[in-house]
Write a protein that holds these residues in place. Structure first.
Motif, short mmCIF file in Angstrom:
data_model
loop_
_atom_site.label_atom_id
_atom_site.label_comp_id
_atom_site.label_asym_id
_atom_site.label_seq_id
_atom_site.Cartn_x
_atom_site.Cartn_y
_atom_site.Cartn_z
N GLN A 1 0.81 -1.21 0.00
CA GLN A 1 0.00 0.00 0.00
C GLN A 1 0.85 1.27 0.00
O GLN A 1 0.38 2.33 -0.41
CB GLN A 1 -0.92 -0.01 1.24
CG GLN A 1 -1.98 -1.10 1.22
CD GLN A 1 -3.01 -0.89 0.11
OE1 GLN A 1 -3.21 0.22 -0.36
NE2 GLN A 1 -3.65 -1.97 -0.31
N SER A 2 2.08 1.15 0.45
CA SER A 2 2.98 2.31 0.49
C SER A 2 3.94 2.33 -0.70
O SER A 2 5.03 2.87 -0.62
CB SER A 2 3.78 2.30 1.79
OG SER A 2 4.57 1.11 1.88
N ALA A 3 3.52 1.72 -1.81
CA ALA A 3 4.42 1.60 -2.96
C ALA A 3 4.84 2.96 -3.49
O ALA A 3 6.03 3.19 -3.81
CB ALA A 3 3.73 0.78 -4.07
N PHE A 4 3.90 3.91 -3.60
CA PHE A 4 4.23 5.22 -4.18
C PHE A 4 4.84 6.17 -3.16
O PHE A 4 5.12 7.32 -3.48
CB PHE A 4 2.97 5.86 -4.79
CG PHE A 4 2.55 5.22 -6.09
CD1 PHE A 4 3.17 5.56 -7.27
CD2 PHE A 4 1.56 4.25 -6.11
CE1 PHE A 4 2.79 4.97 -8.46
CE2 PHE A 4 1.17 3.66 -7.29
CZ PHE A 4 1.79 4.01 -8.48
N ARG A 5 5.07 5.69 -1.94
CA ARG A 5 5.78 6.47 -0.94
C ARG A 5 7.22 6.01 -0.76
O ARG A 5 8.12 6.82 -0.59
CB ARG A 5 5.05 6.44 0.40
CG ARG A 5 3.72 7.17 0.37
CD ARG A 5 3.18 7.38 1.79
NE ARG A 5 2.95 6.10 2.46
CZ ARG A 5 1.80 5.44 2.42
NH1 ARG A 5 0.78 5.95 1.72
NH2 ARG A 5 1.63 4.30 3.06
N ASP A 6 7.43 4.67 -0.78
CA ASP A 6 8.79 4.15 -0.61
C ASP A 6 9.38 3.61 -1.91
O ASP A 6 10.54 3.16 -1.92
CB ASP A 6 8.81 3.06 0.46
CG ASP A 6 7.81 1.95 0.18
OD1 ASP A 6 7.33 1.83 -0.96
OD2 ASP A 6 7.48 1.21 1.13
N GLY A 7 8.63 3.59 -3.03
CA GLY A 7 9.16 3.14 -4.31
C GLY A 7 9.29 1.64 -4.45
O GLY A 7 9.98 1.17 -5.35
N ASN A 8 8.61 0.85 -3.60
CA ASN A 8 8.68 -0.61 -3.66
C ASN A 8 7.38 -1.13 -4.30
O ASN A 8 6.33 -1.17 -3.66
CB ASN A 8 8.87 -1.19 -2.25
CG ASN A 8 9.12 -2.68 -2.30
OD1 ASN A 8 9.18 -3.29 -3.37
ND2 ASN A 8 9.29 -3.29 -1.12
N PHE A 9 7.47 -1.55 -5.55
CA PHE A 9 6.30 -2.02 -6.31
C PHE A 9 6.34 -3.54 -6.50
O PHE A 9 5.79 -4.07 -7.47
CB PHE A 9 6.26 -1.34 -7.67
CG PHE A 9 6.28 0.17 -7.61
CD1 PHE A 9 5.13 0.89 -7.36
CD2 PHE A 9 7.48 0.86 -7.77
CE1 PHE A 9 5.15 2.27 -7.29
CE2 PHE A 9 7.50 2.25 -7.70
CZ PHE A 9 6.35 2.97 -7.46
N SER A 10 6.98 -4.25 -5.61
CA SER A 10 7.14 -5.70 -5.73
C SER A 10 5.79 -6.40 -5.63
O SER A 10 4.88 -5.95 -4.91
CB SER A 10 8.10 -6.22 -4.67
OG SER A 10 9.36 -5.58 -4.77
N LEU A 11 5.68 -7.55 -6.33
CA LEU A 11 4.47 -8.35 -6.33
C LEU A 11 4.67 -9.57 -5.42
O LEU A 11 5.67 -10.31 -5.57
CB LEU A 11 4.12 -8.81 -7.75
CG LEU A 11 2.87 -9.64 -7.92
CD1 LEU A 11 1.62 -8.82 -7.60
CD2 LEU A 11 2.79 -10.23 -9.32
N VAL A 12 3.75 -9.78 -4.50
CA VAL A 12 3.82 -10.90 -3.55
C VAL A 12 2.81 -11.95 -3.99
O VAL A 12 1.62 -11.65 -4.16
CB VAL A 12 3.53 -10.43 -2.12
CG1 VAL A 12 3.60 -11.62 -1.16
CG2 VAL A 12 4.51 -9.34 -1.70
#
Length: 430
Positions: A107-118
């Motif tokens: 949910q914090s992908a656009f804040r910390d730059g982590n767009f990984s898929l689980v």
């Protein structure tokens, strides 16, 4: 000691400031160059327009960044499937109901730059080529990362390696795997500082001055702040629209041009948020001032209102002359050709008339001789016949007829002969 330390600190600060300005100006790329010339005293507009610099404050601003994961399955399907996507100001979406609860994004992908898929509880159907796609529609940025996922039942075969084009993950059946996609650039993480990272400035480079020593004219920020430099009269001559960032039009207008305004003007567009650094250069040349048309003198109105009449305005006829001379030769050739044809026709008519007249006056000796001969022959015959008749009448008077039979015989012999003139004319002609 303190003064020397302070002086060194000030010198270092100025050096850093100058180097920063030179780096910012030198890092921009020249995308266009123009030559502009205008007469002295006129007004000129140097066009500098860019749609990529337009900044709006609408509610869809945060939805201009999106990340989505796609899966390409090899044989036998060879199909592309959308796994999940997420906007910068929205919730993530899972497209297949089977993947809900086991496939997710941070949910914090656009804040910390982590767009990984689980992916939890990996199945054999999860094998394929995964792609992480980052799209920034506002900045026109598109980035893609690919990962190959293979599933095995043996723990010994688990591994991760690079095959030269993409990362390959071999994971155990039923385990949990994280497919990495990390991008911590500010364009993907810092959406709130956009207006602070947009700036436009105009520089003027006088003749003989290098680009790095150009004079700064004006700075314009997306927040609405505008800074003008130089003397006050120069600031009043130059103007930029206050709606520049909302329209993308950063054109510089200069009024009352003078010869001192000549030089190279540069429009620098810096969008640090999107990584845009462009420069447009204008070579301005000021020519001679245009002569102002003299106004015609007007007569003063007389005191007598009855005799005052408005003078008729002067009528001016504009004659447009073509530059090339062959435009005059074409109509002239048509006129000359028409006149020559007319003269040739008149000459033919005169010759035909003269020829007919000469034919009527020609002399034919044979026909004249025939006509003369026929005329002379007819007259001779008339004269002979008249003489014979006279002689017969005289003889009748002289003779004393003994009986009627003798008288009839004499009359028969003395009757005039019938002469065919046509036959006689044929004889004469032979």
């Amino acid at each position: 000691m303190r003064t020397s330390t302070l002086a060194v600190f000030v010198q270092a600060f100025l050096a850093i400031l100058v180097s920063g300005q030179s780096d910012s100006s030198s890092s921009s790329v020249v995308v266009a160059g123009y030559n502009v010339s205008a007469p002295a005293g006129s007004r000129v507009v140097l066009q500098c327009v860019s749609g990529r610099m337009v900044w709006t404050r609408d509610r869809l601003r945060d939805r201009q960044r999106v990340v989505h994961w796609d899966l390409y399955r090899p044989s036998p399907d060879y199909a592309m499937e959308r796994m999940a996507d997420m906007f910068s100001a929205g919730d993530q979406r899972i497209y297949n109901s089977y993947n809900r609860g086991r496939v997710s994004l941070s949910q914090s992908a656009f804040r910390d730059g982590n767009f990984s898929l689980v992916i939890r509880d990996v199945a054999m159907t999860d094998r394929g080529l995964y792609s992480c796609n980052l799209h920034h529609h506002y900045c026109h940025l598109y980035e893609t990362l690919r990962i190959q996922l293979n599933v095995t039942k043996s723990r010994r075969k688990e591994q991760r390696f690079w095959d030269g084009q993409k990362a390959v993950y071999v994971v155990l059946l039923g385990s949990t795997v994280v497919l990495p996609c990390v991008n911590r650039r500010s364009v993907w993480t810092e959406g709130s500082s956009e207006e602070e990272q947009q700036v436009v400035h105009w520089d003027r480079q006088p003749p003989g001055v290098r680009h790095d020593r150009a004079d700064r004219l004006v700075d314009l920020y997306a927040s609405g702040e505008q800074r003008s430099y130089g003397p006050l009269f120069l600031q009043k001559k130059m103007n930029i629209s206050s709606q520049a960032f909302s329209q993308g039009d950063f054109s510089l207008s200069i009024s009352d041009l003078q010869s001192a305004d000549q030089g190279v003007y540069s429009c620098h567009l810096h969008h640090h948020y999107c990584g845009l650094h462009e420069r447009r250069e204008f070579q301005l040349t000021v020519g001679a001032a245009q002569p102002q048309p003299s106004m015609p003198s007007r007569a003063l109105p007389s005191e007598d209102k009855d005799t005052t009449k408005a003078e008729d305005p002067q009528r001016v006829i504009n004659v447009i002359l073509p530059d090339q001379r062959h435009h005059f030769l074409l109509p002239l050739g048509y006129v000359l050709t028409t006149l020559l044809l007319l003269a040739f026709t008149v000459l033919i008519i005169i010759l035909l008339t003269c020829r007919r007249r000469t034919r009527g006056m020609e002399y034919n000796p044979q026909t004249s001789m025939r006509s003369n001969r026929s005329h002379m022959g007819s007259e001779d015959f008339e004269m002979d016949v008249s003489e014979d008749t006279k002689r017969c009448n005289q003889e009748e008077k002289r003779l004393d007829y003994k009986n009627n039979l003798l008288k009839e015989k004499v009359q028969i012999n003395t009757l005039p002969k019938v002469i065919d003139l046509d036959k006689e004319m044929e004889k004469f002609s032979k």
